[in-house]
Design a protein around this motif. Structure first.
Motif, PDB file in Angstrom:
ATOM      1  N   PRO A   1      44.994  -5.366 114.889  1.00  9.78           N
ATOM      2  CA  PRO A   1      44.772  -6.667 114.251  1.00  9.78           C
ATOM      3  C   PRO A   1      45.290  -7.019 113.007  1.00  9.78           C
ATOM      4  O   PRO A   1      45.897  -8.224 112.689  1.00  9.78           O
ATOM      5  N   GLU A   2      45.788  -6.095 112.106  1.00 10.90           N
ATOM      6  CA  GLU A   2      46.413  -6.400 110.766  1.00 10.90           C
ATOM      7  C   GLU A   2      48.001  -6.602 111.299  1.00 10.90           C
ATOM      8  O   GLU A   2      48.579  -7.434 110.894  1.00 10.90           O
ATOM      9  N   ASP A   3      48.516  -5.629 112.307  1.00 11.56           N
ATOM     10  CA  ASP A   3      49.893  -6.220 112.801  1.00 11.56           C
ATOM     11  C   ASP A   3      49.959  -7.456 113.537  1.00 11.56           C
ATOM     12  O   ASP A   3      50.958  -8.207 113.505  1.00 11.56           O
ATOM     13  N   ARG A   4      48.819  -7.784 114.269  1.00 12.91           N
ATOM     14  CA  ARG A   4      49.024  -9.174 115.029  1.00 12.91           C
ATOM     15  C   ARG A   4      49.191 -10.220 113.759  1.00 12.91           C
ATOM     16  O   ARG A   4      49.818 -11.129 114.191  1.00 12.91           O
ATOM     17  N   ALA A   5      48.250 -10.239 112.905  1.00 13.87           N
ATOM     18  CA  ALA A   5      48.372 -11.312 111.585  1.00 13.87           C
ATOM     19  C   ALA A   5      49.841 -11.183 111.095  1.00 13.87           C
ATOM     20  O   ALA A   5      50.311 -12.358 111.029  1.00 13.87           O
ATOM     21  N   LEU A   6      50.449 -10.115 110.912  1.00 13.83           N
ATOM     22  CA  LEU A   6      51.704 -10.119 110.378  1.00 13.83           C
ATOM     23  C   LEU A   6      52.903 -10.619 111.354  1.00 13.83           C
ATOM     24  O   LEU A   6      53.553 -11.403 110.902  1.00 13.83           O
ATOM     25  N   ALA A   7      52.547 -10.213 112.445  1.00 10.89           N
ATOM     26  CA  ALA A   7      53.586 -10.678 113.375  1.00 10.89           C
ATOM     27  C   ALA A   7      53.627 -11.837 113.578  1.00 10.89           C
ATOM     28  O   ALA A   7      54.768 -12.652 113.818  1.00 10.89           O
ATOM     29  N   LEU A   8      52.424 -12.592 113.768  1.00 10.75           N
ATOM     30  CA  LEU A   8      52.249 -14.111 113.968  1.00 10.75           C
ATOM     31  C   LEU A   8      53.007 -14.914 112.943  1.00 10.75           C
ATOM     32  O   LEU A   8      53.765 -15.584 113.064  1.00 10.75           O
ATOM     33  N   ALA A   9      52.847 -14.230 111.689  1.00 11.95           N
ATOM     34  CA  ALA A   9      53.355 -15.020 110.503  1.00 11.95           C
ATOM     35  C   ALA A   9      54.900 -14.992 110.340  1.00 11.95           C
ATOM     36  O   ALA A   9      55.433 -15.742 110.225  1.00 11.95           O
ATOM     37  N   GLU A  10      55.174 -13.752 110.867  1.00 16.30           N
ATOM     38  CA  GLU A  10      56.806 -13.477 110.895  1.00 16.30           C
ATOM     39  C   GLU A  10      57.509 -14.550 111.963  1.00 16.30           C
ATOM     40  O   GLU A  10      58.565 -14.985 111.757  1.00 16.30           O
ATOM     41  N   LEU A  11      56.811 -14.834 113.022  1.00 18.70           N
ATOM     42  CA  LEU A  11      57.215 -15.472 114.294  1.00 18.70           C
ATOM     43  C   LEU A  11      57.236 -16.930 114.020  1.00 18.70           C
ATOM     44  O   LEU A  11      58.168 -17.724 114.184  1.00 18.70           O
ATOM     45  N   GLY A  12      56.573 -17.333 112.857  1.00 19.28           N
ATOM     46  CA  GLY A  12      56.586 -18.677 112.669  1.00 19.28           C
ATOM     47  C   GLY A  12      55.982 -19.610 113.796  1.00 19.28           C
ATOM     48  O   GLY A  12      56.408 -20.905 113.737  1.00 19.28           O
ATOM     49  N   LEU A  13      55.332 -19.110 114.646  1.00 17.83           N
ATOM     50  CA  LEU A  13      54.809 -20.005 115.843  1.00 17.83           C
ATOM     51  C   LEU A  13      53.306 -19.815 115.837  1.00 17.83           C
ATOM     52  O   LEU A  13      52.508 -19.067 115.168  1.00 17.83           O
ATOM     53  N   ASN A  14      52.695 -20.794 116.237  1.00 19.59           N
ATOM     54  CA  ASN A  14      51.242 -20.889 116.446  1.00 19.59           C
ATOM     55  C   ASN A  14      51.031 -19.928 117.773  1.00 19.59           C
ATOM     56  O   ASN A  14      51.843 -19.445 118.545  1.00 19.59           O
ATOM     57  N   ASP A  15      49.755 -19.207 117.738  1.00 19.18           N
ATOM     58  CA  ASP A  15      49.374 -18.565 118.891  1.00 19.18           C
ATOM     59  C   ASP A  15      48.575 -19.449 119.855  1.00 19.18           C
ATOM     60  O   ASP A  15      47.801 -20.165 119.478  1.00 19.18           O
ATOM     61  N   GLN A  16      48.393 -18.967 121.059  1.00 18.12           N
ATOM     62  CA  GLN A  16      47.465 -19.710 122.331  1.00 18.12           C
ATOM     63  C   GLN A  16      46.360 -18.751 122.498  1.00 18.12           C
ATOM     64  O   GLN A  16      46.784 -17.684 122.697  1.00 18.12           O
ATOM     65  N   SER A  17      45.354 -19.350 122.548  1.00 13.61           N
ATOM     66  CA  SER A  17      43.856 -18.602 122.863  1.00 13.61           C
ATOM     67  C   SER A  17      44.085 -18.145 124.493  1.00 13.61           C
ATOM     68  O   SER A  17      44.595 -19.079 125.189  1.00 13.61           O
ATOM     69  N   LEU A  18      43.887 -16.815 124.618  1.00 17.39           N
ATOM     70  CA  LEU A  18      43.597 -16.448 125.936  1.00 17.39           C
ATOM     71  C   LEU A  18      42.402 -16.548 126.684  1.00 17.39           C
ATOM     72  O   LEU A  18      42.071 -16.130 127.674  1.00 17.39           O
ATOM     73  N   SER A  19      41.616 -17.247 126.108  1.00 19.23           N
ATOM     74  CA  SER A  19      39.961 -17.471 126.285  1.00 19.23           C
ATOM     75  C   SER A  19      39.313 -18.986 125.934  1.00 19.23           C
ATOM     76  O   SER A  19      38.089 -19.015 126.429  1.00 19.23           O
ATOM     77  N   ALA A  20      40.150 -19.569 125.384  1.00 19.70           N
ATOM     78  CA  ALA A  20      39.418 -20.797 124.897  1.00 19.70           C
ATOM     79  C   ALA A  20      39.115 -21.673 125.983  1.00 19.70           C
ATOM     80  O   ALA A  20      39.598 -21.919 127.183  1.00 19.70           O
ATOM     81  N   LYS A  21      37.855 -22.398 125.777  1.00 18.36           N
ATOM     82  CA  LYS A  21      37.186 -23.415 126.927  1.00 18.36           C
ATOM     83  C   LYS A  21      38.213 -24.785 126.581  1.00 18.36           C
ATOM     84  O   LYS A  21      37.502 -25.780 125.908  1.00 18.36           O
ATOM     85  N   ALA A  22      39.382 -24.841 127.033  1.00 16.36           N
ATOM     86  CA  ALA A  22      40.273 -25.862 126.861  1.00 16.36           C
ATOM     87  C   ALA A  22      41.388 -26.061 127.671  1.00 16.36           C
ATOM     88  O   ALA A  22      41.411 -25.201 128.641  1.00 16.36           O
ATOM     89  N   ILE A  23      42.141 -27.025 127.588  1.00 12.63           N
ATOM     90  CA  ILE A  23      43.527 -27.237 128.460  1.00 12.63           C
ATOM     91  C   ILE A  23      44.477 -26.378 127.970  1.00 12.63           C
ATOM     92  O   ILE A  23      44.791 -26.450 126.847  1.00 12.63           O
ATOM     93  N   ARG A  24      44.818 -25.548 128.845  1.00 10.73           N
ATOM     94  CA  ARG A  24      45.863 -24.524 128.466  1.00 10.73           C
ATOM     95  C   ARG A  24      47.306 -24.851 128.414  1.00 10.73           C
ATOM     96  O   ARG A  24      47.558 -26.115 129.240  1.00 10.73           O
ATOM     97  N   SER A  25      48.256 -24.371 128.258  1.00  5.82           N
ATOM     98  CA  SER A  25      49.741 -24.608 128.384  1.00  5.82           C
ATOM     99  C   SER A  25      50.059 -25.011 129.467  1.00  5.82           C
ATOM    100  O   SER A  25      49.642 -24.488 130.839  1.00  5.82           O
TER     101      SER A  25
END
Length: 207
Positions: free
Chosen positions: A51-75
């Motif tokens: 969980p800690e590395d995930r937050a760091l990796a996302l910040a370093e990528l400079g991209l948004n993440d997409q939910s793999l479980s959201a009740k919503a329209i996916r990519s």
């Protein structure tokens, strides 16, 4: 032995399109954090992050993440299309990205996947998407109700030769129906089966 808790990270890449520099950066992040990188549909998923590395990796990528479980329209899944595929009859990339821009993340009773293919070969697997479109010479054929989940089923064709300029409006009617009648976690195809195709067809014809 205590198992290490890990979380997946799926960078948001509209239409599954990624610039070479982004791809290099994702590979660098995976190597830095000792992760595994998996290609899943039109997504790239970085696996094995704490969980800690995930937050760091996302910040370093400079991209948004997409939910793999959201009740919503996916990519939106799109094929190569014009100008890259000689079989393409319509510009699936342009339409897919336009739908992504307008619809991605829209909250719904359950998850919803859209696929767009430039020809009837349907390389983006549009028949097992909740809403699928494939190009024909005079526009798009629209398919609804598909699913590749535990209750897998093929979608049903409901319209043909739809001009690209009219696709968004037609999908909007389908989404209105889903929002109005869908039950929590119910997929679009399950809703249509529960209420009956005739009820769904009447709703689309109301406007």
């Amino acid at each position: 032995m205590t198992l290490r808790s890990t979380l997946p990270l799926a960078p948001y890449l509209p239409g599954g399109l990624v610039a070479p520099a982004q791809l290099y950066r994702i590979a660098e992040i995976g190597e830095k954090y000792g992760a595994t990188i998996k290609l899943a549909g039109n997504s790239i998923v970085i696996l094995g992050l704490s969980p800690e590395d995930r937050a760091l990796a996302l910040a370093e990528l400079g991209l948004n993440d997409q939910s793999l479980s959201a009740k919503a329209i996916r990519s939106v899944a799109i094929c190569a299309g014009k100008p890259f595929c000689p079989r393409a009859l319509q510009d699936s990339t342009a339409l897919g990205l336009a739908l992504e821009d307008r619809l991605y993340g829209t909250k719904l009773p359950g998850k919803l996947r859209i696929g767009v293919s430039g020809c009837p070969n349907a390389c983006s697997e549009i028949f097992i998407k909740d809403i699928g479109l494939y190009g024909v010479a005079a526009g798009y054929t629209l398919v609804v109700g598909g699913s590749a989940g535990r209750n897998a089923q093929a979608g049903r064709m409901i319209a043909n030769k739809v001009p690209s300029a009219e696709v968004l409006s037609l999908i909007g009617q389908i989404l209105d129906y889903y929002k109005k009648y869908g039950q929590p976690d119910e997929r679009l195809g399950e809703l249509i089966s529960r209420r009956g195709f005739e009820d769904f067809a009447v709703h689309l014809g109301a406007d």
